[in-house]
Design a protein around this motif. Structure first.
Motif, PDB file in Angstrom:
ATOM      1  N   ASN A 165       0.774  -1.498  -0.126  1.00 52.50           N
ATOM      2  CA  ASN A 165      -0.023  -0.094   0.029  1.00 52.50           C
ATOM      3  C   ASN A 165       0.947   1.037   0.021  1.00 52.50           C
ATOM      4  OD1 ASN A 165      -2.528  -1.433  -0.199  1.00 52.50           O
ATOM      5  ND2 ASN A 165      -2.981  -1.230   1.986  1.00 52.50           N
ATOM      6  N   PRO A 166       2.061   1.332   0.642  1.00 52.67           N
ATOM      7  CA  PRO A 166       2.724   2.802   0.646  1.00 52.67           C
ATOM      8  C   PRO A 166       3.183   2.770  -0.671  1.00 52.67           C
ATOM      9  CG  PRO A 166       3.334   1.338   2.651  1.00 52.67           C
ATOM     10  CD  PRO A 166       2.230   0.344   1.804  1.00 52.67           C
ATOM     11  N   PHE A 167       3.751   2.106  -1.606  1.00 55.22           N
ATOM     12  CA  PHE A 167       3.883   2.158  -2.893  1.00 55.22           C
ATOM     13  C   PHE A 167       3.003   2.748  -3.867  1.00 55.22           C
ATOM     14  CE2 PHE A 167       6.727  -1.078  -1.258  1.00 55.22           C
ATOM     15  CZ  PHE A 167       7.948  -0.689  -1.465  1.00 55.22           C
ATOM     16  N   VAL A 168       1.561   2.142  -3.839  1.00 51.97           N
ATOM     17  CA  VAL A 168       0.498   2.851  -4.123  1.00 51.97           C
ATOM     18  C   VAL A 168       0.346   4.199  -3.772  1.00 51.97           C
ATOM     19  CG1 VAL A 168      -2.062   2.617  -4.474  1.00 51.97           C
ATOM     20  CG2 VAL A 168      -0.767   0.357  -3.999  1.00 51.97           C
ATOM     21  N   TYR A 169       0.258   4.668  -2.633  1.00 52.90           N
ATOM     22  CA  TYR A 169       0.267   5.894  -2.256  1.00 52.90           C
ATOM     23  C   TYR A 169       1.022   6.988  -2.945  1.00 52.90           C
ATOM     24  CZ  TYR A 169      -2.507   3.485   1.549  1.00 52.90           C
ATOM     25  OH  TYR A 169      -3.148   2.637   2.325  1.00 52.90           O
ATOM     26  N   ALA A 170       2.441   6.242  -2.944  1.00 51.44           N
ATOM     27  CA  ALA A 170       3.705   7.008  -3.203  1.00 51.44           C
ATOM     28  C   ALA A 170       3.686   7.398  -4.914  1.00 51.44           C
ATOM     29  CB  ALA A 170       4.983   6.216  -2.981  1.00 51.44           C
ATOM     30  N   PHE A 171       3.134   6.371  -5.482  1.00 49.28           N
ATOM     31  CA  PHE A 171       3.015   6.752  -6.999  1.00 49.28           C
ATOM     32  C   PHE A 171       1.665   7.002  -7.543  1.00 49.28           C
ATOM     33  CE2 PHE A 171       6.817   3.867  -6.518  1.00 49.28           C
ATOM     34  CZ  PHE A 171       7.660   4.336  -7.279  1.00 49.28           C
ATOM     35  N   THR A 172       0.519   7.066  -6.677  1.00 48.49           N
ATOM     36  CA  THR A 172      -0.556   7.401  -7.291  1.00 48.49           C
ATOM     37  C   THR A 172      -1.194   8.750  -6.477  1.00 48.49           C
ATOM     38  OG1 THR A 172      -2.107   6.139  -5.765  1.00 48.49           O
ATOM     39  CG2 THR A 172      -1.363   5.172  -7.757  1.00 48.49           C
ATOM     40  N   THR A 173      -0.725   9.241  -5.748  1.00 48.54           N
ATOM     41  CA  THR A 173      -1.295  10.604  -4.994  1.00 48.54           C
ATOM     42  C   THR A 173      -0.376  11.545  -4.739  1.00 48.54           C
ATOM     43  OG1 THR A 173      -0.477   9.534  -2.731  1.00 48.54           O
ATOM     44  CG2 THR A 173      -2.738   9.135  -3.583  1.00 48.54           C
TER      45      THR A 173
END
Length: 344
Positions: free
Chosen positions: A291-299
């Motif tokens: 999840n941290p990677f999702v936040y870092a690359f999409t928000t």
């Protein structure tokens, strides 16, 4: 959830196997290290920066907390048991690990459901949501989710204990047996409540969201340019929530299906099935570190603060090429728009 933490040690024993005794533990330790670090940074960013304390990020913080709890109290003990081939962590940790595994997955499911319902409410009932969506309400919802998750699975703490066998001692869960297997009933209940039903609710909400985004206007009182900006913001955050939900569904599907199948076929134990069980466990645990990677690359908000934390070493990877100057907004909607944009 059957066999994802507290009683997973019952799957090991005998001679040391290079796969279950070395490869799986190493993977689990790496998953735990990455996940605990990443989710701790997510919590640091949210609580350190006022502009990141939004409704959406309140749910994100709850997810990060549940991931850290899962990785600390379940993944690390599981790796330890895989190496030692016996439970050496004591009766209290046996109960705590089994209990935490159920509580954290339940909290994750309910938080993802709440995030999706929040997206549904924001997009399908856009005008009404402006005056009713607040960070405080989101915090109250998160607290209620954790209390409910803690109470509904208290039986796992009560009935988990160390079992002594010829191969060693293992942490297992045993419910009182009657005419109908209580363990089977609880496993089915856990599957429905911690996977199937939340995903059905989420799918329904996203079906409504897609209809609203692609077929309807976001409002009639704003200019066309303001409508376009609002729609882009909503699409971006909705996409992030959808990716997080999708990853959870994919990562946990194999172990949920395997555990349910094994529940009704207890004599199907074999080396191949144990390898599958270990691989599915690693996949499920990996959900707590992605999840941290999702936040870092999409928000946008997380991109900015991750760039500040890591500097030039990975700043180019997180560069937001679509970032533009935010136009001046009216006094009445500036606060709401800024808060929502900061969670992107």
């Amino acid at each position: 959830m059957e066999g994802t933490c507290g009683n997973c040690s019952s799957d090991v024993g005998g001679d040391v196997d290079p796969v279950t005794g070395i490869i799986f533990p190493v993977l689990m330790v790496l998953i735990a290290a990455v996940g605990i670090t990443g989710n701790s940074l997510v919590l640091h960013i949210i609580f350190r920066h006022r502009d990141m304390r939004t409704v959406t990020n309140s749910f994100v913080a709850s997810l990060a907390l549940s991931d850290i709890a899962m990785l600390t109290m379940c993944v690390i003990p599981t790796a330890t048991v895989a190496i030692t081939e016996t439970w050496k962590l004591g009766d209290f940790l046996c109960k705590a690990a089994s209990y935490t595994s159920f509580v954290t997955v339940q909290a994750t499911c309910l938080t993802l459901t709440a995030m999706t319902v929040d997206r549904y409410y924001l997009i399908v009932h856009a005008v009404k949501s402006r005056n009713t969506r607040t960070v405080m309400k989101a915090v109250v919802i998160n607290v209620a989710i954790w209390i409910f998750s803690s109470l509904i699975h208290i039986a796992t703490y009560v009935f988990s204990r160390i079992e002594y066998k010829e191969e060693g001692q293992f942490c297992e869960r045993h419910f009182p047996e009657g005419e109908i297997s209580t363990n089977t009933i609880y496993a089915i209940f856990a599957f429905l409540g911690m996977y199937a039903i939340p995903l059905l609710i989420i799918l329904f909400c996203y079906a409504q969201i897609l209809l609203q985004i692609w077929q309807k206007s976001t409002g009639r009182t704003e200019s066309a340019q303001a409508q376009s900006r609002a729609l882009r913001r909503k699409r971006k955050i909705t996409k992030m929530v959808f990716i997080v939900v999708l990853l959870f569904a994919i990562c946990w599907a194999p172990i949920q299906i395997f555990s349910t199948w094994f529940l009704f076929n207890p004599d199907a134990a074999s080396d191949a099935n144990m390898y599958m069980h270990g691989a599915f466990l690693c996949l499920a645990y990996s959900n707590s570190c992605v999840n941290p990677f999702v936040y870092a690359f999409t928000t946008t908000g997380f991109k900015k603060y991750f760039r500040q934390l890591f500097g030039p070493c990975c700043g180019s990877c997180l560069q937001d090429k679509s970032q533009t100057t935010v136009p001046v907004k009216t006094k009445t909607d500036r606060f709401t728009s800024m808060k929502e944009e900061s969670s992107m």
